[in-house]
Enzyme design. Structure first.
Site, mmCIF file in Angstrom:
data_model
loop_
_atom_site.group_PDB
_atom_site.id
_atom_site.type_symbol
_atom_site.label_atom_id
_atom_site.label_comp_id
_atom_site.label_asym_id
_atom_site.label_seq_id
_atom_site.Cartn_x
_atom_site.Cartn_y
_atom_site.Cartn_z
ATOM 1 N N LYS A 268 0.853 -1.181 0.000
ATOM 2 C CA LYS A 268 0.000 0.000 0.000
ATOM 3 C C LYS A 268 0.896 1.241 0.000
ATOM 4 O O LYS A 268 1.797 1.339 0.817
ATOM 5 C CB LYS A 268 -0.919 -0.009 1.222
ATOM 6 C CG LYS A 268 -2.015 -1.067 1.141
ATOM 7 C CD LYS A 268 -2.915 -1.050 2.349
ATOM 8 C CE LYS A 268 -3.942 -2.181 2.303
ATOM 9 N NZ LYS A 268 -4.977 -2.008 1.284
ATOM 10 N N ARG A 343 -9.924 -12.083 0.679
ATOM 11 C CA ARG A 343 -10.719 -13.130 0.015
ATOM 12 C C ARG A 343 -9.983 -14.466 0.011
ATOM 13 O O ARG A 343 -10.608 -15.522 -0.032
ATOM 14 C CB ARG A 343 -11.083 -12.663 -1.398
ATOM 15 C CG ARG A 343 -9.911 -12.435 -2.299
ATOM 16 C CD ARG A 343 -10.267 -11.600 -3.529
ATOM 17 N NE ARG A 343 -10.391 -10.179 -3.201
ATOM 18 C CZ ARG A 343 -10.746 -9.230 -4.076
ATOM 19 N NH1 ARG A 343 -11.050 -9.552 -5.313
ATOM 20 N NH2 ARG A 343 -10.822 -7.972 -3.712
#
Ligand code: BES
Ligand code: MG
Ligand code: ZN
Length: 490
Positions: A268, A343
């Site tokens: 990030k 996920r």
């Protein structure tokens, strides 16, 4: 702090602070309110006129009082045109923030057409949330000369059970808040497991913690792939609440439990909010919060609480973009972006949960920034394969005053996550990012009715508003509890 409901009315208040709720447009002082006004030499009507108070939802006037025996402060609080339980809950939080530096408080609501038990519950929830303050990481906590010791809910006798119910529910909300707000150097996967252990010990739940080796044996390649660059061992946490009598229903709740999400090699960047990614275990925190409440309330339903806890880090051992992982149902996943890690952890947790042969599976995940773009900071996205489950969750959210919005499992978009080399890619295109994430999860459920809540927005409040003090909100513990209790009642 002691909260109690009494038959006393406005003019019989006890304590330092008196809070009076008003419905918008119904400001006239009648009956017990007129008597109170008289007793206070017209003070209440004077405050109303001087401050142009109209009773709008969210509005309040708080005034320090001098010269009246025993009374130190009056708070007028607006309930809006419709004094809904949400408005009552929010008003109670406002009152709590205004009254907290006093010893005792009385709250008087106007006559409202709603169940007194529900009103007492909402008031208590709002009070406890409004008073909540996290000082665990301050070397010197704020000095409090006075602190609220007792609160009386006027005109609400015989509501002790509802007050206690609210206290129990809020104990779980506060656990979730504390886990989310504590940084990644405090809340590690091990710490999550230890919290589960405490809940199991205290309330008699079953606990299984799968270590890395156990997860390998179950072929949880997706979950383990995410954690492989961390120095901290992953913990796959499975708490089980079993009621005393054989339950007619069984459910599983799964919470995304990334104790830190750096993004991995797709790290990030600046402005991405990387410093807020301690909150990426908010799904797991809510799962443990709900477990703490259910362990105390002991409803007639079997509930499994699952947290696949790990960190998404970088090291020489990190997954490479392009790697292919194999989940425990045999499906292969091409890693397009290591930052789409939630996920992957959920994939193996969903496969595990389905083996428990439950009636419903609900997962909670701070899954996508795309969901925040779609629904903003206050609303969670809901995806589900089952209309009954949708109805149940929407009702539970409505009762709790937590906002969720139904989103589509648009099967055409599945094309975006097909991989040329593996079964699936872990990301599609930017467009519809929260939907393709939900479609990805659906691949790991065979037939059990399932719902997914993307809670990336509402688990954190930037500003104090309504029942939420700035910081972690404990979303959606109250919805989960309400859902489980409703299922157990059926
Ligand atoms: N944990 C984040 C999602 C998130 C974003 C949570 C903002 C809370 C606030 C998740 O793991 C993530 O990084 N998602 C990516 C997915 C993308 C790479 C497809 C995102 O949303 O940008
Ligand atoms: Mg990520
Ligand atoms: Zn994440």
């Amino acid at each position: 702090m002691e909260i109690s409901g009494t038959a006393n009315l406005e003019q019989d208040w006890i304590g330092d602070v008196l809070a009076i709720g008003f419905i918008e447009g119904q400001i006239a002082l009648e009956n017990s309110r007129a008597q109170l006004d008289q007793k206070l030499n017209g003070l209440v009507s004077e405050i109303i006129t001087e401050s142009k108070f109209e009773g709008k939802a969210g509005s309040n006037v708080s005034l320090k009082i001098a010269g009246i025996k025993d009374l130190k402060r009056i708070i007028l609080v607006g309930l809006g045109k419709e004094p809904s339980l949400d408005n009552i809950r929010n008003a109670a939080a406002t009152v709590a923030r205004e009254a907290k530096k006093n010893k005792s408080l009385s709250i008087a609501l106007p006559v409202i057409e709603a169940d007194a038990q529900k009103i007492a519950q909402a008031l208590t929830e709002g009070l406890l949330l409004g008073l909540y303050k996290d000082e665990r990481f301050k070397s010197e906590p704020e000095k409090k000369e006075l602190e609220l010791e007792s609160v009386e809910l006027l005109g609400l006798p015989d509501t002790q059970a509802s007050i206690e119910l609210a206290q129990t529910i809020i104990s779980g909300v506060i656990l979730a808040k504390e886990l989310v707000a504590a940084p990644a150097n405090f809340v590690t996967p091990l710490e999550m497991a230890q919290n589960a252990y405490q809940i199991a010990q205290q309330y008699g739940l079953g606990l299984k913690v799968l270590e890395e080796q156990d997860c390998k044996e179950l072929a949880m390649g997706a979950f383990l792939g995410v954690g492989q660059a961390s120095n901290l061992p992953p913990k796959f946490i499975h708490l089980t609440y079993t009621p005393s009598q054989k339950a007619s229903k069984k459910v599983a709740i799964i919470g995304k439990s990334l104790t830190f999400d750096s993004g991995g090699l797709n790290i990030k960047g600046q402005g991405s909010g990387i410093e807020t990614m301690k909150m990426d275990m908010a799904g797991g925190a809510a799962t443990l919060g709900a477990a703490k409440v259910i362990g105390q309330l002991k409803p007639e339903i079997e509930v499994h609480f699952i947290c696949a806890a790990t960190e998404n880090m970088i090291s020489g051992n990190a997954m490479h973009p392009g790697d292919i992982l194999t989940a425990s149902n045999g499906k292969t996943i091409e890693i397009i972006n290591t930052d789409a890690e939630g996920r992957l952890t959920l994939a193996d947790a969903l496969v595990y949960a389905e083996k428990l042969e439950v009636d419903y599976i609900v997962d909670l995940a701070t899954l996508t920034g795309a969901c925040v773009v779609a629904l903003g900071d206050d609303i969670a996205g809901l995806w589900s394969t089952d209309q009954d489950l949708i109805d149940q969750l929407q009702q539970a959210a409505k009762d709790s005053g937590e906002k969720i919005w139904l989103m589509p499992l648009e099967s055409n978009y599945f094309e975006a996550i097909k991989s040329p080399i593996a079964d699936l890619k872990n990301v599609g295109s930017r467009a519809g990012g929260s939907i393709t994430a939900a479609l990805f999860l659906k691949e790991f459920i065979k037939e059990t009715p399932w719902a997914h809540l993307d809670i990336a927005g509402p688990v954190w409040a930037d500003k104090t508003s309504g029942i939420n003090n700035a910081g972690a909100t404990g979303f959606p513990v109250r919805t989960l509890v309400s859902w489980i209790l409703a299922l157990a009642d059926h």
